[in-house]
Scaffold this motif. Structure first.
Motif, short mmCIF file in Angstrom:
data_model
loop_
_atom_site.label_atom_id
_atom_site.label_comp_id
_atom_site.label_asym_id
_atom_site.label_seq_id
_atom_site.Cartn_x
_atom_site.Cartn_y
_atom_site.Cartn_z
N SER A 432 42.40 60.23 37.81
CA SER A 432 42.19 60.02 39.25
C SER A 432 42.31 61.33 40.02
O SER A 432 41.53 61.61 40.93
CB SER A 432 43.21 59.00 39.76
OG SER A 432 43.10 58.83 41.16
N ASP A 436 39.25 63.19 42.12
CA ASP A 436 39.36 63.40 43.57
C ASP A 436 39.49 64.88 43.95
O ASP A 436 39.54 65.21 45.13
CB ASP A 436 40.58 62.65 44.12
CG ASP A 436 40.39 61.14 44.03
OD1 ASP A 436 39.23 60.69 43.98
OD2 ASP A 436 41.41 60.41 44.00
N ARG A 488 36.76 54.27 38.36
CA ARG A 488 37.43 54.52 39.63
C ARG A 488 37.59 53.22 40.42
O ARG A 488 38.62 52.97 41.03
CB ARG A 488 36.66 55.55 40.44
CG ARG A 488 36.65 56.93 39.79
CD ARG A 488 35.92 57.95 40.63
NE ARG A 488 36.62 58.23 41.87
CZ ARG A 488 36.21 59.12 42.76
NH1 ARG A 488 35.10 59.82 42.53
NH2 ARG A 488 36.89 59.33 43.86
N THR A 489 36.54 52.37 40.39
CA THR A 489 36.60 51.10 41.14
C THR A 489 37.69 50.19 40.57
O THR A 489 38.50 49.63 41.31
CB THR A 489 35.24 50.39 41.08
OG1 THR A 489 34.25 51.24 41.65
CG2 THR A 489 35.28 49.07 41.83
N ALA A 492 41.22 51.61 41.24
CA ALA A 492 41.65 51.39 42.63
C ALA A 492 42.10 49.96 42.85
O ALA A 492 43.11 49.69 43.52
CB ALA A 492 40.50 51.74 43.58
N GLN A 495 45.45 49.51 41.14
CA GLN A 495 46.51 50.17 41.90
C GLN A 495 46.92 49.33 43.11
O GLN A 495 48.10 49.21 43.44
CB GLN A 495 46.05 51.55 42.36
CG GLN A 495 46.04 52.60 41.26
CD GLN A 495 47.44 52.97 40.81
OE1 GLN A 495 48.22 53.55 41.57
NE2 GLN A 495 47.79 52.59 39.59
#
Length: 638
Positions: A432, A436, A488-489, A492, A495
């Motif tokens: 992550s 980013d 990533r989706t 997220a 999380q």
């Protein structure tokens, strides 16, 4: 009394200065200004003209002003004469005057510094009598600068000297204190000792010089002003070490006073209880308030008394009270420097090349976060050179830190991807961060890092995205976008779900569990508690402490956590053997800062008296460490 420069108001400065000058000249020349007769004797005329040529403003700084100590007139007419007798006759006839001042000259031999030297300057009578007053003020200011230079250049450690004086036996303490306390009597003695030719300045002029010197140093904040026109010169570098020496001395000495004074004993007990209560508060931080209040109470108890117990308490109490404002400012600055140093060390550790990637990617759980002071935490979280992210795990919330530099991220990416034992959630956190990062495109320009990143994401997404999609990472890089976006989706979403669950879990924690973490003594507020514990072990129990010895006072901490606490507050841990490892048997020593020389002399006394078998080996290692520290401070090879 002559006011020091800077104290004359602009509106009436000229009038006041003129009045002071006239008063000064009247005392210097009480006969109303009548000139002495002409000098017909050639040697005396030569000597008087020599002094008159040098009686000019500004000559004090260029060392051109004539003085008794350096009077050296190369003249055939004077070679057969005792120049001191000649000067005394010129003074008695009113042709010359003797003024006091101080000077300070480094020795050329070893670079060591001599003490302050009283100097008697010779000034000739001139038609412009006000000139003598101007030169007097120059001598005062030159002496102020001399004392400031002496403070800075002296090789003596002020705190160690103060400690030696305070610990001197009662009858000798007054004599020892005279080494650092300037007094009218001491100043007069400095200018009249060994004066067999009547060339000392007059007593009133010495007193005038001393009072102006004291006032000027006090106005600059360069002296502690004491009753009876006494003062102690001190500079910023000496204030906190000296303040702490006085505070430690008062804390011990006040116990004897409490046995004699019931009223003071009540105040001291209440103050001690309040101080201990404050020290147990989370993140209390070091303060001077309790030391200052103790000094105030001690001074009120001993002031004006003629008792043995109070004789050694008034000086440190007054010293502390005079310096409280500057000490508080310096302590605030010291705390800010500590915070900046903590952040710099933290960042340096993350940027340092290492085979262990865990030193470059740091994780803090909510519990371990308590080990960092709240004032420092936001400095880390928002530091421009650090990547700081909140990360949710199955066991709770944590915070992850790493360096923001692309070279550090690249090195970290390579190290983690090569570690087959790295936990999945840590892989996900790093993936992550890389995704980013503003340096992502730059990192992906390297074929090696591009492969490492593909391997990292493939391992991090195991179990979160379908296997066929994950296999796209083995194909050309333009096909990586699909699994990366899917990762990533899903990360997220995961999380967000974990964050909600961890918040609910945190709200259900028992009050006892919360209080245990809250009271955990892992902040700089406990530094004073640890310092007092060390002082008590070394100087009261006469023992050399180890980590294990001190750990008994903190049963709520694990052994490793307690060792980290000692390190974080700067205490030195000396390995118990040649392996260099820190264990429960490692000796604990005071921080290697300005206060260490204050303790070194007392510790060496303890080392010489060690007789217990378990203490002898500790004493050897401690003595060797102190010797190395001393050589390092003096610039000698270690």
């Amino acid at each position: 009394m002559i006011a020091p420069p800077g104290r004359i108001h602009a509106s009436c400065g000229t009038v006041e200065a003129s009045a002071q000058s006239n008063q000064f000249i009247h005392r210097l020349i009480p006969d109303g200004g009548a000139k002495p007769g002409p000098l017909l004797d050639r040697p005396r005329k030569i000597a008087c003209d020599y002094i008159r040529e040098r009686t000019q403003p500004g000559n004090i700084t260029s060392t051109a002003l004539a003085s008794v100590e350096d009077f050296d007139l190369d003249s055939a007419a004077l070679r057969s004469l005792d120049y001191r007798v000649l000067l005394q006759e010129l003074r008695a006839s009113g042709h010359i005057f003797v003024f006091p001042a101080y000077r300070y000259t480094p020795t050329a031999k070893s670079g060591d510094q001599e003490g302050l030297q009283p100097v008697r300057y010779l000034l000739a009578r001139t038609d412009n009598l006000a000139l003598l007053h101007d030169i007097f003020e120059e001598l005062v200011q030159a002496s102020v600068n001399t004392i400031l230079a002496w403070q800075t250049g002296s090789t003596k450690d002020a705190a160690e000297e103060l400690h030696r004086i305070l610990e001197a036996p009662g009858p000798n303490q007054k004599t020892a204190a005279s080494e650092i306390v300037f007094s009218p009597a001491g100043t007069r003695a400095a200018f009249v000792q060994n004066d067999t030719h009547g060339l000392a300045p007059p007593d009133w002029l010495i007193q005038e010089f001393f009072s102006s010197l004291r006032s000027s140093l006090g106005a600059k904040g360069a002296a502690v002003l004491l009753p009876g026109d006494r003062f102690i010169p001190v500079n910023d570098a000496q204030i906190l070490p000296c303040f702490r020496v006085c505070a430690t001395y008062l804390q011990k000495a006040a116990e004897a006073l409490a046995k004699q004074d019931a009223q003071f004993a009540v105040k001291a007990a209440a103050l001690h209880k309040e101080e201990q209560s404050y020290a147990r508060k989370p993140y209390s931080g070091p303060v001077l308030d309790y030391d200052i209040r103790r000094a105030t109470a001690v001074l009120a108890a001993v002031e004006g008394r003629n008792q043995t117990s109070g004789a050694g308490l008034e000086l440190p109490a007054r010293f502390m009270l005079a310096l409280r404002s500057r000490a508080a400012e310096l302590q605030k600055r010291e705390w800010q420097e500590y915070c900046a140093r903590f952040v710099a060390d933290f960042l340096s550790g993350l940027q340092k090349e290492s085979d262990d990637w865990s030193k470059q990617l740091r994780f803090f759980s909510m519990q371990s976060r308590q080990s960092i002071h709240p004032a420092i935490w936001p400095l880390l979280r928002h530091h421009p050179a650090l990547v700081s992210e909140r990360w949710e795990t199955e066991t709770g919330t944590c915070f992850v830190f790493c360096s923001r530099r692309p070279e550090d991220l690249g090195r970290l990416l390579e190290s983690v991807s090569l570690d087959p034992n790295c936990e999945t959630w840590r892989l996900q956190a790093l993936a992550s961060i890389i995704a980013d990062s503003e340096h992502f495109d730059l990192l992906m320009e390297s074929p090696n890092l591009r492969r490492r990143h593909a391997e990292l994401v493939r391992r991090a997404t195991k179990g979160t995205i379908p296997t066929p999609v994950r296999w796209l990472f083995y194909l050309p890089s333009f096909l990586h976008r699909t699994p990366r976006n899917m990762s990533r989706t899903r990360t997220a979403a995961r999380q967000a779900a974990l964050a909600d669950r961890n918040r609910r879990r945190q709200s259900r924690r028992s009050p006892l569990e919360i209080e245990t973490v809250r009271r955990r003594p892992t902040d700089p507020g406990v530094e004073k508690q640890l310092l007092h514990l060390l002082e008590d072990t070394y100087f009261t129990k006469k023992q050399i402490p180890t980590i294990g010895d001190l750990h008994r006072n903190f049963p709520e901490l694990q052994a490793g956590e307690f060792a980290r606490l000692l390190r974080r507050h700067g205490f030195q841990l000396l390995p118990a053997d040649d392996s260099g490892r820190i264990t429960r048997g490692s000796v604990v020593l005071f921080a290697d800062d300005a206060s260490l020389p204050v303790y070194s002399g007392r510790i060496r006394d303890l080392i010489r008296r060690v007789r217990e078998p378990d203490q002898i080996e500790r004493a050897k290692r401690l003595d060797a460490h102190l010797a190395r520290s001393s050589r390092r401070r003096n610039g000698a090879p270690v």
